[in-house]
Design a protein around this motif. Structure first.
Motif, PDB file in Angstrom:
ATOM      1  N   PRO A 139       0.712  -1.288   0.098  1.00 16.68           N
ATOM      2  CA  PRO A 139       0.024  -0.089   0.104  1.00 16.68           C
ATOM      3  C   PRO A 139       0.992   1.377   0.146  1.00 16.68           C
ATOM      4  O   PRO A 139       2.196   1.188   0.298  1.00 16.68           O
ATOM      5  CB  PRO A 139      -0.663  -0.229   1.400  1.00 16.68           C
ATOM      6  CG  PRO A 139       0.095  -0.934   2.252  1.00 16.68           C
ATOM      7  CD  PRO A 139       0.929  -1.959   1.251  1.00 16.68           C
ATOM      8  N   LEU A 140       0.244   2.430  -0.279  1.00 17.49           N
ATOM      9  CA  LEU A 140       0.860   3.554  -0.070  1.00 17.49           C
ATOM     10  C   LEU A 140       1.158   4.262   1.276  1.00 17.49           C
ATOM     11  O   LEU A 140       0.208   4.039   1.820  1.00 17.49           O
ATOM     12  CB  LEU A 140       0.146   4.903  -1.211  1.00 17.49           C
ATOM     13  CG  LEU A 140       0.376   4.458  -2.667  1.00 17.49           C
ATOM     14  CD1 LEU A 140      -0.616   5.561  -3.421  1.00 17.49           C
ATOM     15  CD2 LEU A 140       1.480   4.392  -3.353  1.00 17.49           C
ATOM     16  N   PRO A 141       2.226   4.592   1.419  1.00 13.19           N
ATOM     17  CA  PRO A 141       2.638   5.120   2.741  1.00 13.19           C
ATOM     18  C   PRO A 141       2.020   6.562   2.961  1.00 13.19           C
ATOM     19  O   PRO A 141       1.953   7.247   2.245  1.00 13.19           O
ATOM     20  CB  PRO A 141       4.082   5.156   3.159  1.00 13.19           C
ATOM     21  CG  PRO A 141       4.642   5.358   1.567  1.00 13.19           C
ATOM     22  CD  PRO A 141       3.798   4.604   0.749  1.00 13.19           C
ATOM     23  N   SER A 142       1.568   6.987   4.061  1.00 10.65           N
ATOM     24  CA  SER A 142       1.400   8.316   4.538  1.00 10.65           C
ATOM     25  C   SER A 142       2.450   8.881   5.221  1.00 10.65           C
ATOM     26  O   SER A 142       3.412   8.204   5.431  1.00 10.65           O
ATOM     27  CB  SER A 142       0.110   8.444   5.550  1.00 10.65           C
ATOM     28  OG  SER A 142       0.646   7.502   6.504  1.00 10.65           O
ATOM     29  N   LYS A 143       2.351  10.399   5.572  1.00 13.64           N
ATOM     30  CA  LYS A 143       3.412  11.129   6.021  1.00 13.64           C
ATOM     31  C   LYS A 143       4.082  10.436   7.208  1.00 13.64           C
ATOM     32  O   LYS A 143       3.106   9.969   8.032  1.00 13.64           O
ATOM     33  CB  LYS A 143       2.977  12.555   6.354  1.00 13.64           C
ATOM     34  CG  LYS A 143       4.040  13.438   6.853  1.00 13.64           C
ATOM     35  CD  LYS A 143       3.272  14.901   7.004  1.00 13.64           C
ATOM     36  CE  LYS A 143       4.210  15.655   7.511  1.00 13.64           C
ATOM     37  NZ  LYS A 143       3.516  17.263   7.611  1.00 13.64           N
ATOM     38  N   PRO A 144       5.283  10.321   7.629  1.00  9.84           N
ATOM     39  CA  PRO A 144       5.757   9.708   8.878  1.00  9.84           C
ATOM     40  C   PRO A 144       5.364  10.283  10.034  1.00  9.84           C
ATOM     41  O   PRO A 144       4.976  11.531   9.967  1.00  9.84           O
ATOM     42  CB  PRO A 144       7.381   9.917   8.628  1.00  9.84           C
ATOM     43  CG  PRO A 144       7.668   9.937   7.226  1.00  9.84           C
ATOM     44  CD  PRO A 144       6.197  10.513   6.509  1.00  9.84           C
ATOM     45  N   ALA A 145       5.471   9.780  11.182  1.00  9.85           N
ATOM     46  CA  ALA A 145       5.159  10.399  12.470  1.00  9.85           C
ATOM     47  C   ALA A 145       5.734  11.568  12.959  1.00  9.85           C
ATOM     48  O   ALA A 145       5.075  12.344  13.432  1.00  9.85           O
ATOM     49  CB  ALA A 145       5.205   9.489  13.481  1.00  9.85           C
ATOM     50  N   TYR A 146       7.212  11.505  12.535  1.00  9.39           N
ATOM     51  CA  TYR A 146       7.901  12.654  12.899  1.00  9.39           C
ATOM     52  C   TYR A 146       8.523  13.364  11.577  1.00  9.39           C
ATOM     53  O   TYR A 146       9.068  12.633  10.692  1.00  9.39           O
ATOM     54  CB  TYR A 146       9.087  12.366  13.749  1.00  9.39           C
ATOM     55  CG  TYR A 146       8.596  11.759  14.960  1.00  9.39           C
ATOM     56  CD1 TYR A 146       7.920  12.502  15.925  1.00  9.39           C
ATOM     57  CD2 TYR A 146       9.184  10.654  15.213  1.00  9.39           C
ATOM     58  CE1 TYR A 146       7.628  11.873  17.227  1.00  9.39           C
ATOM     59  CE2 TYR A 146       9.146   9.985  16.592  1.00  9.39           C
ATOM     60  CZ  TYR A 146       8.196  10.557  17.490  1.00  9.39           C
ATOM     61  OH  TYR A 146       8.111   9.989  18.748  1.00  9.39           O
ATOM     62  N   PHE A 147       8.069  14.644  11.261  1.00  5.32           N
ATOM     63  CA  PHE A 147       8.551  15.079  10.014  1.00  5.32           C
ATOM     64  C   PHE A 147       9.171  16.525  10.368  1.00  5.32           C
ATOM     65  O   PHE A 147       8.373  17.306  10.983  1.00  5.32           O
ATOM     66  CB  PHE A 147       7.418  15.350   9.073  1.00  5.32           C
ATOM     67  CG  PHE A 147       7.796  15.694   7.784  1.00  5.32           C
ATOM     68  CD1 PHE A 147       8.239  14.959   6.788  1.00  5.32           C
ATOM     69  CD2 PHE A 147       7.749  17.147   7.271  1.00  5.32           C
ATOM     70  CE1 PHE A 147       8.612  15.329   5.606  1.00  5.32           C
ATOM     71  CE2 PHE A 147       8.358  17.571   6.097  1.00  5.32           C
ATOM     72  CZ  PHE A 147       8.593  16.751   5.116  1.00  5.32           C
ATOM     73  N   SER A 148      10.434  16.760   9.844  1.00  7.97           N
ATOM     74  CA  SER A 148      11.153  17.762  10.149  1.00  7.97           C
ATOM     75  C   SER A 148      12.067  18.196   9.217  1.00  7.97           C
ATOM     76  O   SER A 148      12.965  17.165   8.717  1.00  7.97           O
ATOM     77  CB  SER A 148      11.741  17.997  11.526  1.00  7.97           C
ATOM     78  OG  SER A 148      12.517  19.196  11.762  1.00  7.97           O
ATOM     79  N   SER A 149      12.435  19.491   8.751  1.00  7.87           N
ATOM     80  CA  SER A 149      13.294  19.450   7.575  1.00  7.87           C
ATOM     81  C   SER A 149      14.693  19.404   7.927  1.00  7.87           C
ATOM     82  O   SER A 149      15.826  19.186   7.328  1.00  7.87           O
ATOM     83  CB  SER A 149      13.324  20.935   7.164  1.00  7.87           C
ATOM     84  OG  SER A 149      13.194  22.028   7.943  1.00  7.87           O
ATOM     85  N   VAL A 150      15.054  19.946   9.340  1.00  4.82           N
ATOM     86  CA  VAL A 150      16.286  19.676   9.843  1.00  4.82           C
ATOM     87  C   VAL A 150      16.491  18.995  11.227  1.00  4.82           C
ATOM     88  O   VAL A 150      15.537  18.695  11.911  1.00  4.82           O
ATOM     89  CB  VAL A 150      16.903  21.103  10.017  1.00  4.82           C
ATOM     90  CG1 VAL A 150      17.151  21.703   8.735  1.00  4.82           C
ATOM     91  CG2 VAL A 150      16.008  22.140  10.986  1.00  4.82           C
ATOM     92  N   ALA A 151      17.602  18.474  11.543  1.00  2.46           N
ATOM     93  CA  ALA A 151      17.872  17.444  12.640  1.00  2.46           C
ATOM     94  C   ALA A 151      17.364  18.289  14.156  1.00  2.46           C
ATOM     95  O   ALA A 151      17.049  17.834  14.745  1.00  2.46           O
ATOM     96  CB  ALA A 151      19.185  16.768  12.792  1.00  2.46           C
ATOM     97  N   LYS A 152      17.746  19.666  14.058  1.00  2.00           N
ATOM     98  CA  LYS A 152      17.846  20.556  15.365  1.00  2.00           C
ATOM     99  C   LYS A 152      16.120  20.683  15.591  1.00  2.00           C
ATOM    100  O   LYS A 152      15.740  20.343  16.801  1.00  2.00           O
ATOM    101  CB  LYS A 152      18.548  21.822  15.297  1.00  2.00           C
ATOM    102  CG  LYS A 152      18.348  22.454  16.284  1.00  2.00           C
ATOM    103  CD  LYS A 152      19.272  22.077  17.526  1.00  2.00           C
ATOM    104  CE  LYS A 152      19.180  22.842  18.985  1.00  2.00           C
ATOM    105  NZ  LYS A 152      19.925  22.006  19.631  1.00  2.00           N
ATOM    106  N   GLU A 153      15.319  20.982  14.478  1.00  2.00           N
ATOM    107  CA  GLU A 153      14.041  20.921  14.890  1.00  2.00           C
ATOM    108  C   GLU A 153      13.379  19.417  15.484  1.00  2.00           C
ATOM    109  O   GLU A 153      12.497  19.396  16.219  1.00  2.00           O
ATOM    110  CB  GLU A 153      13.141  21.313  13.653  1.00  2.00           C
ATOM    111  CG  GLU A 153      13.553  22.807  13.093  1.00  2.00           C
ATOM    112  CD  GLU A 153      12.840  23.194  11.740  1.00  2.00           C
ATOM    113  OE1 GLU A 153      11.990  22.407  11.425  1.00  2.00           O
ATOM    114  OE2 GLU A 153      13.416  24.240  11.003  1.00  2.00           O
TER     115      GLU A 153
END
Length: 343
Positions: free
Chosen positions: A306-320
């Motif tokens: 199946p197609l996945p959905s957005k991951p539980a944690y999503f951030s553009s940079v590691a610090k965020e």
């Protein structure tokens, strides 16, 4: 099912088997103590885990590990041979697994040659089999709670063995889960419902497995994943994987060593693993597959994913990402975290 077969005295383990716990026999060290190589009188090599006397969780971890491991036997779990109790001394005796932990092979290329895809795929499938046994086939429902590369050992044929059950939880098969106020585990491998609300279920291990799977495919640590499109940008691995998947550029997740290996493996198999990884880190636990389903997905390429959905944690940079998870931990008044970053 066999019980631990050797119950050795502390004196024997200290003086004979481990040469007085000599530093020359040291295999590694974790939050609860030191692991050293030893040898029994019959010539068998062993690993002796000596729990730290200063650890407030030492007694609890010791009892937990002995009671759990005495019930388990599977080729993809490290085997407990025995234990020793004397005063404040707590010793656990395991089979010796000669190639050490997976993190040394995946992340430390100064010590080891990079693993080829055939070996990595065998390791991924073996870990999945071990988790299926823990969740479904052992007669109990056991949730490991701290699955990561440092807690996967490799035998002489590079077969994986899941280790370190000090933080595992056992449930009867008809129990779907539980809640805890004491959060234990490793930063970056915890599912959001566990980190934020203390909800324990098999989907916690599914989430951790996915992070480990993506580390094996990429050859990079989750907590220090470096964006291959930029020399300076350190990004959270799950965020990068999701973005590239949406853009049709999931090949960026694959370790460049594998892409240039020329060993005839299909890039499609690697991309399938990235796909499975994204399915296992979806935000809600009920969206993630069980480990039994994951095992089928890994074994049968004919199974449509199946197609996945957005991951539980999503951030553009590691610090965020670090800030987001730190806030989650701060909501737990009695939180106990073994590592803030993967070992």
């Amino acid at each position: 099912m066999e019980e631990p077969e050797v119950f050795l005295s502390e004196q024997h383990l200290q003086r004979a088997a481990t040469n007085d716990f000599s530093d020359s026999n040291k295999l590694g060290e974790g939050g609860f103590g030191v692991v050293q190589k030893g040898k029994l009188e019959d010539g068998r090599e062993i690993a002796v885990k000596r729990l730290s006397k200063n650890s407030g969780q030492g007694d609890e971890e010791f009892k937990n590990e002995v009671l759990l491991m005495a019930k388990l036997e599977h080729r993809n779990l490290v085997r407990l041979l025995g234990f020793s109790l004397k005063g404040a001394e707590r010793l656990l005796v395991y089979e010796f697994v000669p190639n050490g932990s997976l993190d040394g092979f995946i992340f430390d290329r100064n010590k080891h040659e990079p693993l080829d895809w055939h070996t990595r795929y065998k390791i991924i499938r073996g870990i999945a089999k071990g988790l299926v046994y823990l969740h479904n086939d052992s007669g109990f429902r056991i949730i490991h709670r701290d699955l990561k590369a440092a807690n996967v050992l490799l035998d002489s044929e590079m077969n994986p063995k899941i280790a370190d059950f000090g933080m595992a939880r056992l449930f009867f098969q008809d129990q779907s889960g539980s809640n805890t106020r004491r959060i234990v585990g490793t930063f970056g491998y915890m599912s959001p419902e566990y980190a934020k609300h203390g909800q324990i279920s098999v989907k916690l291990d599914v989430f951790s497995f996915s992070v480990l799977l993506l580390e094996i495919v990429s050859g990079q640590r989750n907590g220090s994943f470096r964006n291959p499109d930029s020399r300076e940008n350190v990004e959270y691995m799950l965020s990068f994987a999701w973005r590239k998947w949406q853009e049709g550029g999931a090949k960026k997740m694959i370790d460049p060593v594998l892409m240039g290996s020329g060993d005839g493996v299909s890039v499609g198999d690697m991309l399938r693993c990235v796909h499975i990884g994204l399915l296992c880190v979806q935000e809600k636990g009920e969206q993630r597959p069980t480990m039994a389903s994951v095992q089928v997905m890994l074994s049968r390429v004919s199974v449509t994913l199946p197609l996945p959905s957005k991951p539980a944690y999503f951030s553009s940079v590691a610090k965020e990402m670090e800030t987001e998870l730190t806030k989650a931990y701060d909501t737990q008044n009695d939180a106990s975290i073994t590592d803030l970053y993967p070992r």
